[in-house]
Design an enzyme around this catalytic site. Structure first.
Site, mmCIF file in Angstrom:
data_model
loop_
_atom_site.group_PDB
_atom_site.id
_atom_site.type_symbol
_atom_site.label_atom_id
_atom_site.label_comp_id
_atom_site.label_asym_id
_atom_site.label_seq_id
_atom_site.Cartn_x
_atom_site.Cartn_y
_atom_site.Cartn_z
ATOM 1 N N CYS A 246 20.343 6.545 33.829
ATOM 2 C CA CYS A 246 19.064 5.930 33.437
ATOM 3 C C CYS A 246 19.123 4.402 33.421
ATOM 4 C CB CYS A 246 18.611 6.458 32.083
ATOM 5 S SG CYS A 246 18.460 8.239 32.056
ATOM 6 N N HIS B 57 13.540 1.406 29.432
ATOM 7 C CA HIS B 57 13.687 2.766 29.968
ATOM 8 C C HIS B 57 12.796 3.694 29.143
ATOM 9 C CE1 HIS B 57 15.145 6.504 31.324
ATOM 10 N NE2 HIS B 57 15.913 6.761 30.276
ATOM 11 N N ASN C 154 10.758 11.306 31.027
ATOM 12 C CA ASN C 154 11.930 10.482 31.344
ATOM 13 C C ASN C 154 12.288 10.704 32.815
ATOM 14 O OD1 ASN C 154 14.479 9.382 31.655
ATOM 15 N ND2 ASN C 154 15.285 10.199 29.737
HETATM 16 O O1 UT7 Z 1 17.541 8.952 29.393
HETATM 17 C C1 UT7 Z 1 18.755 8.728 28.777
HETATM 18 C C2 UT7 Z 1 18.542 8.428 27.397
HETATM 19 N N1 UT7 Z 1 18.122 9.632 26.682
HETATM 20 C C3 UT7 Z 1 17.568 9.465 25.518
HETATM 21 O O2 UT7 Z 1 17.340 8.353 25.138
HETATM 22 C C4 UT7 Z 1 17.307 10.684 24.640
HETATM 23 C C5 UT7 Z 1 17.685 10.339 23.233
HETATM 24 N N2 UT7 Z 1 17.439 11.416 22.290
HETATM 25 C C6 UT7 Z 1 16.213 11.804 21.946
HETATM 26 O O3 UT7 Z 1 15.239 11.320 22.476
HETATM 27 C C7 UT7 Z 1 16.061 12.804 20.837
HETATM 28 O O4 UT7 Z 1 17.304 12.985 20.182
HETATM 29 C C8 UT7 Z 1 15.519 14.182 21.310
HETATM 30 C C9 UT7 Z 1 14.060 14.040 21.717
HETATM 31 C C10 UT7 Z 1 16.326 14.684 22.481
HETATM 32 C C11 UT7 Z 1 15.585 15.197 20.168
HETATM 33 O O5 UT7 Z 1 14.874 14.708 19.051
HETATM 34 P P1 UT7 Z 1 15.527 14.786 17.597
HETATM 35 O O6 UT7 Z 1 14.530 14.257 16.656
HETATM 36 O O7 UT7 Z 1 16.864 14.092 17.674
HETATM 37 O O8 UT7 Z 1 15.661 16.338 17.393
HETATM 38 P P2 UT7 Z 1 16.975 17.184 17.054
HETATM 39 O O9 UT7 Z 1 17.866 17.273 18.244
HETATM 40 O O10 UT7 Z 1 17.538 16.695 15.769
HETATM 41 O O11 UT7 Z 1 16.351 18.621 16.801
HETATM 42 C C12 UT7 Z 1 15.508 18.860 15.662
HETATM 43 C C13 UT7 Z 1 15.085 20.307 15.677
HETATM 44 C C14 UT7 Z 1 16.256 21.279 15.854
HETATM 45 O O12 UT7 Z 1 15.995 22.411 15.055
HETATM 46 P P3 UT7 Z 1 16.734 22.593 13.641
HETATM 47 O O13 UT7 Z 1 18.188 22.612 13.961
HETATM 48 O O14 UT7 Z 1 16.318 21.405 12.834
HETATM 49 O O15 UT7 Z 1 16.183 23.887 13.158
HETATM 50 C C15 UT7 Z 1 16.152 21.668 17.325
HETATM 51 O O16 UT7 Z 1 16.679 22.954 17.560
HETATM 52 O O17 UT7 Z 1 14.195 20.533 16.782
HETATM 53 C C16 UT7 Z 1 14.653 21.674 17.523
HETATM 54 N N3 UT7 Z 1 14.254 21.500 18.917
HETATM 55 C C17 UT7 Z 1 13.077 21.901 19.411
HETATM 56 N N4 UT7 Z 1 12.043 22.556 18.847
HETATM 57 C C18 UT7 Z 1 10.977 22.825 19.615
HETATM 58 C C19 UT7 Z 1 14.960 20.874 19.886
HETATM 59 N N5 UT7 Z 1 14.234 20.891 21.025
HETATM 60 C C20 UT7 Z 1 13.058 21.519 20.760
HETATM 61 C C21 UT7 Z 1 11.916 21.822 21.517
HETATM 62 N N6 UT7 Z 1 10.907 22.461 20.908
HETATM 63 N N7 UT7 Z 1 11.789 21.476 22.819
#
Ligand code: UT7
Length: 325
Positions: A119, A252, A282
């Site tokens: 990225c 980005h 993205n």
């Molecule tokens: O391009 C390169 C750079 N990439 C990035 O910059 C990405 C950086 N990371 C992010 O943008 C975020 O970390 C994400 C968008 C990927 C995830 O957001 P988050 O707020 O960090 O969520 P999380 O991983 O802490 O997940 C929270 C909850 C989890 O459930 P529990 O364990 O709290 O019950 C996940 O299982 O959300 C759940 N979850 C979803 N729920 C519904 C994860 N993906 C989904 C989904 N739909 N698609």
């Protein structure tokens, strides 16, 4: 007299198939994968993305974006003496997507190669092109970010498959007596390879490993917010400018929350941040030039504006380019 590089044209292309979150949620539900529009919007800011048709490659998207950038710069393809394509989803293992694109453009003969910095690819490619123009190795460069990330997604993994899209963005970068690119700053830290990767390769004619995208989202998020501030401050210091001199931040486009955090740290209001993640998702190396071209064509970014471009992604890689547009 010192030689600089300056952007003289921008272009971009999105494949026609657009999926809103609602469309994607419905498609994933047929595979037993549960997600919601609300979750995607709240956690990422993404509302829609574009996916390329199965027979369309990164070079096809790059071709459309490159043609528009050439037209904007009032140049013919055969006047270009350097093509750099930033991509992590190349058409083939080799040759480079840049060589394939060169042939499609009819620009045969000029230097052409790919840059692989995921990225951060576009800020890496722009930095290389700027350096080559400054030394006289090139005068008229096409610098492109092009991706078909839909090809490397695991549509059973809801934590990643809702985040990415396909597209391409291009700039023409030309030698100039006046800057242009004011400062660049690139970094990588290979100890974080595992937090964002496609851990597969081709051997003996078969794909080995698990050649779909894996990401520890929280780890990437935490690293991203820190390094983006550092890179921004580094290029400002190199150019003897301050945050107040920035007209537009073009980061980005991965997650609106990362962009808001960067803007807050740089004391920039969100109306100085170009945001396209809501409509494109993205698109990895394509996201910055796509956002730049959209902002130029929407009349937001104007000639003479000071732009801060910032990339961050797999590697772990990051960097910034500060420029006078
Ligand atoms: O391009 C390169 C750079 N990439 C990035 O910059 C990405 C950086 N990371 C992010 O943008 C975020 O970390 C994400 C968008 C990927 C995830 O957001 P988050 O707020 O960090 O969520 P999380 O991983 O802490 O997940 C929270 C909850 C989890 O459930 P529990 O364990 O709290 O019950 C996940 O299982 O959300 C759940 N979850 C979803 N729920 C519904 C994860 N993906 C989904 C989904 N739909 N698609």
């Amino acid at each position: 007299m010192r030689r600089y590089s300056r952007i003289t044209g921008t272009g971009s292309y999105l494949p026609p198939r657009r999926l809103t979150n609602v469309d994607l949620v419905a498609e994933l539900a047929t595979q037993g994968v549960e997600t919601t529009d609300d979750w995607i919007v709240e956690r990422t800011g993404i509302r829609a993305r574009h996916f390329a048709a199965p027979d369309v490659c990164s070079s096809d998207l790059a071709l459309e974006a490159a043609r528009k950038a050439l037209e904007a710069a009032n140049l013919q393809a055969n006047e270009i003496d350097l093509i750099i394509v930033a991509t992590s989803t190349p058409d083939m293992v080799f040759p480079s997507t840049a060589c394939i694109l060169q042939n499609k453009l009819g620009a045969n003969g000029c230097a052409a190669f790919d840059v692989q910095a995921v990225c951060s690819g576009f800020v890496y490619a722009l930095t290389v092109a700027d350096a080559m123009i400054q030394t006289g190795a090139a005068s008229k460069a096409l610098v492109i970010g092009a991706e078909v990330f839909s090809r490397i997604l695991d549509f059973k993994d809801r934590t990643t498959c809702v985040l990415f899209g396909d597209g391409a963005g291009a700039v023409v970068l030309q030698a100039s007596d006046t800057p242009g690119i004011l400062a660049t700053d690139l970094h990588a830290d290979g100890k974080h390879v595992g937090i964002l990767c496609v851990p597969g390769h081709v051997s003996g004619g078969v794909a080995l490993g698990d050649p779909v995208l894996k990401m520890d989202g929280q780890a990437v998020f935490k690293l991203a917010v820190g390094v983006l501030e550092d890179a921004a401050r580094a290029v400002l210091a190199k150019a003897n400018l301050t945050e107040a001199d920035i007209d537009w931040l073009i980061p980005h486009q991965a997650n609106i929350r990362i962009m808001q955090s960067t803007a807050r740290k740089l004391k920039l209001p969100m109306d100085k941040v170009v945001v396209t993640v809501d409509q494109h998702g993205n698109t990895s190396a394509a996201s910055i030039p796509l956002a730049l071209d959209h902002a130029v064509r929407a009349g937001q970014v104007k000639k003479g504006d000071t732009l801060m471009l910032e990339g961050v992604g797999g590697g772990f890689t990051w960097g910034a380019v500060l420029l006078n547009f």
